[in-house]
Design a protein around this motif. Structure first.
Motif, PDB file in Angstrom:
ATOM      1  N   GLU A  89      84.578  37.803  12.117  1.00 56.25           N
ATOM      2  CA  GLU A  89      84.824  36.658  11.236  1.00 56.25           C
ATOM      3  C   GLU A  89      83.883  35.521  11.627  1.00 56.25           C
ATOM      4  OE1 GLU A  89      88.507  33.781   9.738  1.00 56.25           O
ATOM      5  OE2 GLU A  89      88.848  35.408  11.200  1.00 56.25           O
ATOM      6  N   PRO A  90      83.113  35.012  10.678  1.00 59.89           N
ATOM      7  CA  PRO A  90      82.112  33.992  11.020  1.00 59.89           C
ATOM      8  C   PRO A  90      82.745  32.651  11.390  1.00 59.89           C
ATOM      9  CG  PRO A  90      82.218  34.313   8.647  1.00 59.89           C
ATOM     10  CD  PRO A  90      83.100  35.370   9.254  1.00 59.89           C
TER      11      PRO A  90
ATOM     12  N   SER B 227      75.834  30.733   9.267  1.00 61.51           N
ATOM     13  CA  SER B 227      74.934  30.651   8.111  1.00 61.51           C
ATOM     14  C   SER B 227      75.602  31.235   6.865  1.00 61.51           C
ATOM     15  CB  SER B 227      73.638  31.407   8.402  1.00 61.51           C
ATOM     16  OG  SER B 227      73.899  32.795   8.519  1.00 61.51           O
ATOM     17  N   ALA B 228      75.047  30.864   5.735  1.00 63.10           N
ATOM     18  CA  ALA B 228      75.581  31.352   4.463  1.00 63.10           C
ATOM     19  C   ALA B 228      75.455  32.873   4.351  1.00 63.10           C
ATOM     20  CB  ALA B 228      74.854  30.668   3.306  1.00 63.10           C
ATOM     21  N   THR B 229      74.388  33.407   4.931  1.00 69.48           N
ATOM     22  CA  THR B 229      74.170  34.857   4.883  1.00 69.48           C
ATOM     23  C   THR B 229      75.254  35.599   5.653  1.00 69.48           C
ATOM     24  OG1 THR B 229      71.763  34.534   4.730  1.00 69.48           O
ATOM     25  CG2 THR B 229      72.547  36.710   5.395  1.00 69.48           C
ATOM     26  N   VAL B 230      75.579  35.110   6.832  1.00 67.76           N
ATOM     27  CA  VAL B 230      76.618  35.738   7.657  1.00 67.76           C
ATOM     28  C   VAL B 230      77.972  35.664   6.961  1.00 67.76           C
ATOM     29  CG1 VAL B 230      77.890  35.570   9.831  1.00 67.76           C
ATOM     30  CG2 VAL B 230      75.398  35.306   9.815  1.00 67.76           C
TER      31      VAL B 230
ATOM     32  N   TYR C 106      80.285  38.937   5.498  1.00 62.94           N
ATOM     33  CA  TYR C 106      81.698  39.128   5.862  1.00 62.94           C
ATOM     34  C   TYR C 106      82.578  39.151   4.607  1.00 62.94           C
ATOM     35  CZ  TYR C 106      86.301  38.153   7.848  1.00 62.94           C
ATOM     36  OH  TYR C 106      87.644  38.214   8.188  1.00 62.94           O
ATOM     37  N   ARG C 107      82.337  38.214   3.707  1.00 64.19           N
ATOM     38  CA  ARG C 107      83.131  38.149   2.477  1.00 64.19           C
ATOM     39  C   ARG C 107      82.966  39.418   1.641  1.00 64.19           C
ATOM     40  NH1 ARG C 107      82.945  37.775  -2.627  1.00 64.19           N
ATOM     41  NH2 ARG C 107      80.676  37.972  -2.591  1.00 64.19           N
ATOM     42  N   LYS C 108      81.735  39.887   1.547  1.00 62.24           N
ATOM     43  CA  LYS C 108      81.452  41.080   0.743  1.00 62.24           C
ATOM     44  C   LYS C 108      82.149  42.305   1.322  1.00 62.24           C
ATOM     45  CE  LYS C 108      77.618  43.828  -1.087  1.00 62.24           C
ATOM     46  NZ  LYS C 108      76.140  44.008  -1.125  1.00 62.24           N
TER      47      LYS C 108
END
Length: 257
Positions: free
Chosen positions: A47-48, A53-56, A60-62
């Protein structure tokens, strides 16, 4: 989950237990089409943090969304009893592992049969190389669905070994070039090789047919030349035994015998 006509496969063939192999194959089709299958082979990312960063965060969300959708596909296609047993599990992988523990005997038997089929399959001379390779790819895919692991290089080697002796030159070229083919690339390379062999065989047949058409005439003339003198020679040697001998007999002095 977006509307996908393939999802109707799972609805029509719900998992009851005895049909685990067929259900798993259908599930693989649906999860692949929906792009959720990867959650069965990859772990959930950490879990970030809030300052990640937005990429991380997107990764995780995806993954979490794909996991939830895969779980929904699986639970919606089970009997009520099996749903109750698995609905509290957190990941699609956890559900699949538990199902495999319950119905793994079917899985192992099917996997063993698939391995035997692919290792003993040999292409017959004169049959379509495309059909053969597609059938082999189907067996390989089934093994993967059942949990078997065959690395890409070994998959190509298995298919090459199943080809008949007429493809020996192709195999030698493959070994010399040391090129890493995918199964699709291998099929693309084999089809022109098959076309070339068919053309070469047709040309050889045509050449033999032309040669055999000119030889019989010469042979016939030779036979006539050889036989005729023998017949003539035979006639000269024939003696007429009915003709009376001329002159006097040296014993009795009489004529005519």
């Amino acid at each position: 989950m977006s509307f996908n006509p393939l999802s109707a496969i799972l609805k029509e063939h719900k998992l009851e237990g005895h049909n685990y192999i067929v259900w798993k194959q259908n599930l693989d089709i649906v999860l692949t089409a929906e792009e959720y299958k990867y959650v069965l082979t990859t772990e959930c990312p950490p879990e970030p943090a809030a300052n990640a960063s937005a990429t991380v965060k997107e990764t995780y969300r995806k993954w979490c969304k794909a996991n939830e959708m895969a779980k929904c596909c699986m639970l919606a296609s089970m009997s009520t009893v099996l749903q109750h047993q698995h609905q509290g599990m957190n990941t699609a992988t956890e559900i699949m592992n538990n199902l495999n523990n319950h119905f793994g005997t079917q899985n192992r038997a099917a996997k063993s049969l698939a391995f035997r089929s692919i290792m003993t399959k040999v292409m017959k001379e004169g049959t379509s190389v495309r059909d053969h390779v597609l059938e082999m790819m189907s067996h390989l895919n089934q093994i993967e669905i059942l949990g078997g692991i065959i690395d890409p290089e070994s998959q190509v080697t298995i298919i090459l070994q199943s080809l008949p002796s007429s493809y020996q030159q192709f195999k030698l070229n493959f070994e010399m070039n040391k090129r890493a083919y995918t199964l699709a690339e291998l099929l693309t390379e084999l089809q022109p090789a098959e076309d070339l062999m068919v053309q070469t065989k047709a040309a050889m047949m045509s050449s033999r047919s032309s040669s055999s058409g000119s030889k019989p005439g010469k042979g016939k003339k030779k036979a006539q030349n050889v036989v005729a003198p023998k017949i003539a020679k035979g006639k000269k040697k024939r003696v007429n035994t009915n003709k009376k001998q001329s002159g006097k007999c040296f014993k009795c002095g009489e004529k005519g015998h």
